[in-house]
Motif scaffolding. Structure first.
Motif, mmCIF file in Angstrom:
data_model
loop_
_atom_site.group_PDB
_atom_site.id
_atom_site.type_symbol
_atom_site.label_atom_id
_atom_site.label_comp_id
_atom_site.label_asym_id
_atom_site.label_seq_id
_atom_site.Cartn_x
_atom_site.Cartn_y
_atom_site.Cartn_z
ATOM 1 N N SER A 65 0.832 -1.202 0.000
ATOM 2 C CA SER A 65 0.000 0.000 0.000
ATOM 3 C C SER A 65 0.871 1.259 0.000
ATOM 4 N N ALA A 66 1.974 1.229 0.749
ATOM 5 C CA ALA A 66 2.908 2.357 0.725
ATOM 6 C C ALA A 66 3.553 2.499 -0.653
ATOM 7 N N TYR A 67 3.810 1.365 -1.304
ATOM 8 C CA TYR A 67 4.388 1.410 -2.655
ATOM 9 C C TYR A 67 3.396 2.011 -3.643
ATOM 10 N N LEU A 68 2.123 1.616 -3.566
ATOM 11 C CA LEU A 68 1.114 2.174 -4.460
ATOM 12 C C LEU A 68 0.973 3.677 -4.264
ATOM 13 N N LYS A 69 1.032 4.120 -3.020
ATOM 14 C CA LYS A 69 0.926 5.548 -2.747
ATOM 15 C C LYS A 69 2.130 6.308 -3.291
ATOM 16 N N SER A 70 3.306 5.699 -3.214
ATOM 17 C CA SER A 70 4.520 6.374 -3.663
ATOM 18 C C SER A 70 4.573 6.524 -5.178
ATOM 19 N N THR A 71 3.846 5.681 -5.923
ATOM 20 C CA THR A 71 3.867 5.788 -7.383
ATOM 21 C C THR A 71 3.184 7.061 -7.870
ATOM 22 N N TYR A 99 -7.735 3.515 1.130
ATOM 23 C CA TYR A 99 -7.957 3.028 -0.230
ATOM 24 C C TYR A 99 -6.730 2.295 -0.762
ATOM 25 N N TYR A 100 -5.538 2.784 -0.428
ATOM 26 C CA TYR A 100 -4.320 2.095 -0.848
ATOM 27 C C TYR A 100 -4.222 0.722 -0.183
ATOM 28 N N VAL A 101 -4.642 0.642 1.079
ATOM 29 C CA VAL A 101 -4.628 -0.638 1.793
ATOM 30 C C VAL A 101 -5.617 -1.613 1.144
#
Length: 199
Positions: A65-71, A99-101
């Motif tokens: 989820s942190a990776y998706l947010k960082s993109t 939502y990312y989670v």
């Protein structure tokens, strides 16, 4: 008699096993643990996963989820600030990054079980309904709109795709590569290991 958790080379030529180093231990335990005593004064062990299935689900979902947010490529829905994830919920998510989670959890489900669709995920992410009333509790499904939007987002990112000529979604080679790279950087929880006592 329970099995020793020390390396076999530490048992050769001595009656007492030597203190193992952190780098020399690879511990894999499956099934319920009922006869292992783990005092706090032992060796500290830390593991690093190699794939999505090698790390705990909660640890991977938080990392992905942190990776998706960082993109910066995830388009949040317009109702992200006030919607609920199911009719059985009293309140909406309290986490600003919920939502990312959710998208990371959906991606992991598709990774571990190919061919799943919105209906399967609604049942998987559902919960108990009727717990605040006199009616009998029963299983309620999660909100399908949130799951469907998350799947469309993952499709736009190239992580999952529709199965040609079939139903459900599957992970793409690029999506599998990204998720495995994230899982490889997830470090496991530290714990203590010693030789177990005989029964």
């Amino acid at each position: 008699r329970s099995q020793s958790l020390y390396p076999t080379e530490a048992l050769e030529g001595t009656n007492r096993p030597a203190q193992p180093s952190v780098q020399s231990i690879s511990l894999f335990i499956s099934g319920p643990i009922t006869d292992i005593q783990i005092p706090m004064a032992a060796v500290e062990v830390k593991y690093t996963g190699k794939g999505v299935k090698d790390v705990p689900a909660n640890d991977f979902i938080n990392a992905f989820s942190a990776y998706l947010k960082s993109t910066g490529k995830v388009q949040l829905p317009s109702y992200v600030d006030y919607c609920k994830t199911g009719s059985f919920k009293e309140l909406g998510p309290q986490d600003e990054d919920w939502y990312y989670v959710k998208a990371a959890a959906v991606a992991r489900r598709v990774y571990t079980k190919s061919g799943v669709g919105v209906g399967h995920l609604r049942r998987a992410f559902g919960g108990r309904n009727g717990k605040n009333s006199t009616c009998t509790e029963h299983h309620a499904r999660a909100a399908g709109g949130v799951i469907r939007h998350a799947m469309h987002t993952l499709e736009d990112l190239g992580i999952i795709e529709k199965i040609p000529g079939g139903k459900g979604r599957r992970i793409t080679p690029e999506g599998q590569r990204q998720m495995d790279l994230v899982a490889a950087r997830v470090e496991g929880t530290r714990f203590h290991v010693i030789e177990t006592a005989d029964e």
